[in-house]
Write an enzyme that holds these catalytic residues in place. Structure first.
Site, PDB file in Angstrom:
ATOM      1  N   TRP A 102       0.823  -1.223   0.000  1.00  0.00           N
ATOM      2  CA  TRP A 102       0.000   0.000   0.000  1.00  0.00           C
ATOM      3  C   TRP A 102       0.846   1.257   0.000  1.00  0.00           C
ATOM      4  CZ3 TRP A 102      -4.372  -0.275  -2.095  1.00  0.00           C
ATOM      5  CH2 TRP A 102      -5.162  -1.423  -1.969  1.00  0.00           C
ATOM      6  N   ASP A 172      -1.659   6.764   6.374  1.00  0.00           N
ATOM      7  CA  ASP A 172      -2.715   5.866   5.906  1.00  0.00           C
ATOM      8  C   ASP A 172      -2.996   4.855   7.022  1.00  0.00           C
ATOM      9  OD1 ASP A 172      -4.330   3.979   4.698  1.00  0.00           O
ATOM     10  OD2 ASP A 172      -3.003   3.598   2.994  1.00  0.00           O
ATOM     11  N   LYS A 196     -12.212  -1.740   6.218  1.00  0.00           N
ATOM     12  CA  LYS A 196     -11.456  -2.684   7.018  1.00  0.00           C
ATOM     13  C   LYS A 196     -11.995  -2.707   8.445  1.00  0.00           C
ATOM     14  CE  LYS A 196      -8.846  -2.912   3.325  1.00  0.00           C
ATOM     15  NZ  LYS A 196      -7.993  -1.870   2.774  1.00  0.00           N
TER      16      LYS A 196
END
Ligand SMILES: *Cc1c(COP(=O)(O)O)cnc(C)c1O
Length: 360
Positions: A102, A172, A196
């Site tokens: 990511w 993030d 999530k």
């Protein structure tokens, strides 16, 4: 019908009580005779959803007054582009830490907008560790420093907050927000997709310090301009109203369960148990540096990859789903977010031990 234990990395399992409440209110929300998804986002009724959502999130994460909370669309991936467009503010460079899949996507997207300085990189280790802070090459001229608090695919998580002088910290937190207490005041921006740990896919939370707002590129899309969205309470256009409602229910659930400290405690217990089971086995192993193992996403490799297929098949038969690891890592991955009960982790461990006894 019975619910199984769902270890999906995202979209992922939600608290059963939240789903039941949403089901109960589906046709008739709050005695209105309408679904909450059928009413105007500008009406008084929906305003109560919006206000409570913001208040609950502020309370749970203890967000200081000098931050705005935005509920946007476009996912965390949208933010990969929005962040440089909003906060470069005339500067030409930004620092990115590359600790996993990511991080890498975030920095690739930023390269469309500025010079990206990769100030720390763990790719040579196949993303199994986090470089020591003393070895980071942070450029003081950079507009900000970006990192990924929890690498969902690689199972690597920061254990504290890096600090490099006054450089604004952008983080993030898509896959670990609300899983532990954090000091929001250390950050310029925290962002996270909901799917999530907060709710279904479709809404992205951006917690942004006031001084980061108002300097966006002139040609930025207005829905991605923090200033315009902040001014309009994230309702510059029609927001994802049903998602706001569902994330709101998850916030109420967290509060009911005892808030962030209860989540943190529970998550630690679940992760410790699962790592312990992996460590004491000769069939399973986890490739990640012990100092940086994720409490949310736990990859594990079987000593013989030939066994992967039957492991997944038998697990599925026992109501343990979505354990297949990401193709870039292989093996298995158990995602054990807030909504995964300890009973789910216990069931997984029991199954792993039984599988090792019969196949190991
Ligand atoms: C899932 C994930 C993303 C991408 O989220 P989207 O909402 O699909 O854009 C970004 N970062 C991390 C850490 C993630 O886990």
């Amino acid at each position: 019908m019975s619910r199984i234990f769902n270890f999906s990395a995202g979209p992922s399992t939600l608290p059963e009580s939240v789903l039941l409440k949403a089901q109960k209110e589906f046709l008739d929300w709050n005695g209105s005779g309408m679904s909450v998804m059928e009413i105007s986002h500008r009406g008084k009724e929906f305003m109560s959803v919006a206000v409570e959502l913001k208040n609950d999130l502020t309370e749970i994460l203890n967000i200081p007054d000098n931050y705005k909370i935005l509920f946007l669309q476009g996912g965390a991936t949208g933010q990969f582009a929005c962040i440089p467009q909003n906060i470069l503010n005339g500067k030409t460079k930004a620092c990115y830490v590359n600790t996993g899949a990511w991080s890498k996507k975030a920095l690739k997207e930023a390269q469309n907008h500025c010079e990206v300085i990769v100030c720390a990189d763990s790719e040579v280790s196949k993303f199994t560790t986090i470089p020591n802070y003393v070895d980071w090459n942070v450029d003081e001229q950079a507009a900000y420093l970006h990192y990924t608090d929890n690498e969902t695919i690689n199972g690597v998580e920061f254990q504290d907050i890096p600090s490099f002088g006054d450089i604004p910290l952008v983080c993030d937190m898509s896959s670990n927000i609300l899983s532990r207490a954090i000091d929001v005041s250390k950050f310029a921006i925290i962002y996270a997709g909901a799917q999530k740990n907060m709710g279904p896919a479709g809404v992205t939370i951006v917690i942004v310090r006031d001084d980061m707002i108002g300097n966006a590129d002139k040609n930025i899309a207005s829905v991605f301009d923090y200033a315009q969205q902040a001014k309009n309470d994230s309702m510059l256009n029609t927001p994802a109203t049903y998602n706001w409602y569902l994330v709101g229910l998850v916030m109420k659930w967290i509060k009911q369960e005892g808030g962030i400290s209860a989540m943190e405690k529970r998550n630690q217990i679940k992760a410790d148990k699962l790592y312990q089971a992996i460590e004491t086995s000769s069939l399973y192993s986890n490739p990640v540096d012990k100092a940086y193992r994720s409490r949310m996403n736990i990859p594990f490799i079987l000593a013989d990859a030939e066994l992967d297929k039957s492991f997944l098949e038998l697990a599925g038969q026992q109501g343990l789903s979505a354990l297949k690891g990401h193709r870039s890592v292989g093996g298995m991955r158990a995602s054990i977010y807030n909504a995964m009960p300890e009973a789910g982790v216990n069931a997984l461990i029991d199954f792993m031990q039984e599988f090792e006894r019969t196949h190991g």
